[in-house]
Design a protein around this motif. Sequence first.
Motif, PDB file in Angstrom:
ATOM      1  N   ARG A   1      78.157  64.201  26.546  1.00 46.30           N
ATOM      2  CA  ARG A   1      78.803  63.486  25.396  1.00 46.30           C
ATOM      3  C   ARG A   1      80.058  63.301  25.192  1.00 46.30           C
ATOM      4  O   ARG A   1      80.360  62.774  24.266  1.00 46.30           O
ATOM      5  N   VAL A   2      80.969  64.874  25.529  1.00 47.05           N
ATOM      6  CA  VAL A   2      82.059  65.167  25.283  1.00 47.05           C
ATOM      7  C   VAL A   2      83.119  64.316  25.554  1.00 47.05           C
ATOM      8  O   VAL A   2      82.912  64.056  27.119  1.00 47.05           O
ATOM      9  N   PRO A   3      83.955  64.150  24.858  1.00 48.27           N
ATOM     10  CA  PRO A   3      84.640  62.800  25.337  1.00 48.27           C
ATOM     11  C   PRO A   3      85.054  63.777  26.951  1.00 48.27           C
ATOM     12  O   PRO A   3      85.847  65.222  27.508  1.00 48.27           O
ATOM     13  N   ALA A   4      85.815  62.344  28.202  1.00 45.72           N
ATOM     14  CA  ALA A   4      86.942  62.704  28.920  1.00 45.72           C
ATOM     15  C   ALA A   4      87.382  63.830  29.607  1.00 45.72           C
ATOM     16  O   ALA A   4      87.525  64.516  30.529  1.00 45.72           O
ATOM     17  N   HIS A   5      88.235  63.814  28.039  1.00 43.92           N
ATOM     18  CA  HIS A   5      89.923  64.684  28.374  1.00 43.92           C
ATOM     19  C   HIS A   5      89.041  66.202  28.101  1.00 43.92           C
ATOM     20  O   HIS A   5      89.981  66.931  28.799  1.00 43.92           O
ATOM     21  N   ARG A   6      88.319  66.228  28.017  1.00 42.49           N
ATOM     22  CA  ARG A   6      87.602  67.957  27.099  1.00 42.49           C
ATOM     23  C   ARG A   6      86.946  68.275  28.372  1.00 42.49           C
ATOM     24  O   ARG A   6      85.813  68.945  28.429  1.00 42.49           O
TER      25      ARG A   6
ATOM     26  N   GLY B   1      85.694  69.619  12.688  1.00 42.44           N
ATOM     27  CA  GLY B   1      84.852  68.420  13.541  1.00 42.44           C
ATOM     28  C   GLY B   1      83.845  68.793  14.426  1.00 42.44           C
ATOM     29  O   GLY B   1      83.981  70.046  14.672  1.00 42.44           O
ATOM     30  N   VAL B   2      83.072  68.014  13.707  1.00 41.72           N
ATOM     31  CA  VAL B   2      81.403  68.892  14.918  1.00 41.72           C
ATOM     32  C   VAL B   2      80.934  67.328  15.439  1.00 41.72           C
ATOM     33  O   VAL B   2      81.022  66.248  14.456  1.00 41.72           O
ATOM     34  N   TRP B   3      80.523  67.400  16.233  1.00 39.51           N
ATOM     35  CA  TRP B   3      79.623  65.902  17.178  1.00 39.51           C
ATOM     36  C   TRP B   3      78.552  65.732  16.086  1.00 39.51           C
ATOM     37  O   TRP B   3      77.977  66.203  16.374  1.00 39.51           O
ATOM     38  N   GLU B   4      78.224  64.229  16.057  1.00 41.81           N
ATOM     39  CA  GLU B   4      76.869  64.261  15.430  1.00 41.81           C
ATOM     40  C   GLU B   4      75.579  64.858  15.941  1.00 41.81           C
ATOM     41  O   GLU B   4      75.001  65.551  15.638  1.00 41.81           O
ATOM     42  N   TRP B   5      75.868  64.679  17.498  1.00 39.95           N
ATOM     43  CA  TRP B   5      74.406  65.497  18.444  1.00 39.95           C
ATOM     44  C   TRP B   5      74.782  66.388  18.460  1.00 39.95           C
ATOM     45  O   TRP B   5      73.690  67.943  18.781  1.00 39.95           O
ATOM     46  N   ASN B   6      75.648  67.256  18.091  1.00 45.31           N
ATOM     47  CA  ASN B   6      75.889  68.996  18.335  1.00 45.31           C
ATOM     48  C   ASN B   6      74.851  69.694  17.064  1.00 45.31           C
ATOM     49  O   ASN B   6      75.717  70.471  16.659  1.00 45.31           O
TER      50      ASN B   6
ATOM     51  N   PRO C   1      87.699  58.582  13.831  1.00 46.61           N
ATOM     52  CA  PRO C   1      87.328  57.276  14.540  1.00 46.61           C
ATOM     53  C   PRO C   1      85.886  57.467  15.101  1.00 46.61           C
ATOM     54  O   PRO C   1      85.817  59.095  16.869  1.00 46.61           O
ATOM     55  N   SER C   2      84.135  56.666  14.909  1.00 46.29           N
ATOM     56  CA  SER C   2      83.951  56.916  15.898  1.00 46.29           C
ATOM     57  C   SER C   2      83.557  56.266  17.623  1.00 46.29           C
ATOM     58  O   SER C   2      84.851  56.082  17.897  1.00 46.29           O
ATOM     59  N   SER C   3      83.198  56.551  18.593  1.00 49.57           N
ATOM     60  CA  SER C   3      83.578  55.950  20.251  1.00 49.57           C
ATOM     61  C   SER C   3      82.463  56.225  20.836  1.00 49.57           C
ATOM     62  O   SER C   3      81.175  56.098  20.190  1.00 49.57           O
ATOM     63  N   ASP C   4      82.649  55.881  21.391  1.00 49.04           N
ATOM     64  CA  ASP C   4      80.962  55.677  23.144  1.00 49.04           C
ATOM     65  C   ASP C   4      80.328  57.291  23.070  1.00 49.04           C
ATOM     66  O   ASP C   4      79.945  57.352  24.081  1.00 49.04           O
TER      67      ASP C   4
ATOM     68  N   ASN D   1      81.868  61.523  14.756  1.00 46.14           N
ATOM     69  CA  ASN D   1      82.764  62.678  15.306  1.00 46.14           C
ATOM     70  C   ASN D   1      82.910  63.408  13.311  1.00 46.14           C
ATOM     71  O   ASN D   1      83.582  62.780  12.880  1.00 46.14           O
ATOM     72  N   ILE D   2      81.541  63.928  13.352  1.00 47.59           N
ATOM     73  CA  ILE D   2      81.680  64.577  11.569  1.00 47.59           C
ATOM     74  C   ILE D   2      82.683  65.382  11.263  1.00 47.59           C
ATOM     75  O   ILE D   2      83.079  66.041  11.594  1.00 47.59           O
ATOM     76  N   LEU D   3      83.905  65.348   9.642  1.00 46.98           N
ATOM     77  CA  LEU D   3      85.226  66.090   9.525  1.00 46.98           C
ATOM     78  C   LEU D   3      83.548  67.431   8.565  1.00 46.98           C
ATOM     79  O   LEU D   3      83.473  66.390   6.444  1.00 46.98           O
TER      80      LEU D   3
END
Length: 178
Positions: free
Chosen positions: A38-43, A134-139, A159-162, A166-168
């Motif tokens: 679920r981590v963005p592809a660029h990471r 910043g932390v992904w809600e699912w993490n 901004p929300s994404s696929d 991402n909560i601050l």
Amino acid sequence: MSDKPRIPEMATPRLRLRKQAVEDAPVFRHLWTERDERVPAHRRIDADGRPDLDDIRAHIRDAEGSSLLTLEHIDTGESIGYCGLVYGGDGVGDEPELAFELLRTEHNRGYATEAARAVLDWAVRAGFDRVWAGVWEWNLASRRVLEKLGFVESGRERPSSDHGRNILTVRTLSRSSV
């Protein structure tokens, strides 16, 4: 605080936090391979196997002034991840953002909390008023670490994404609170 002081090397009872070195590349590459889908592809590692070790070594060399420190076991010298501050994150302005990542084999031992607490102690001494994360809600694991450290949801998100929300989170610092 407009200038960005570098975090010095430091130690906790179980960890050494030191400047990143090109010799850390295999551990950092391993972190890339373990990232959640679920981590963005660029990471994450791409279809061509990038970043490879040479890419990561080059990044370490280019990041001379980095405020991310390698974490290693104080007794063995084995590298297990990184922790520190990053600047310029989306939604946090010029204020620092806490970042940490550990090898999966090192999860659930309190190392992330221990290292991050040392970084926050330094941030207090350096004069920062607050630190973001910043932390992904699912993490859930990272969210638990941040909660233990006194971070609270700020009411702001990136901004929300696929990849989800991402909560601050934010932690106000004071000389007596860390």
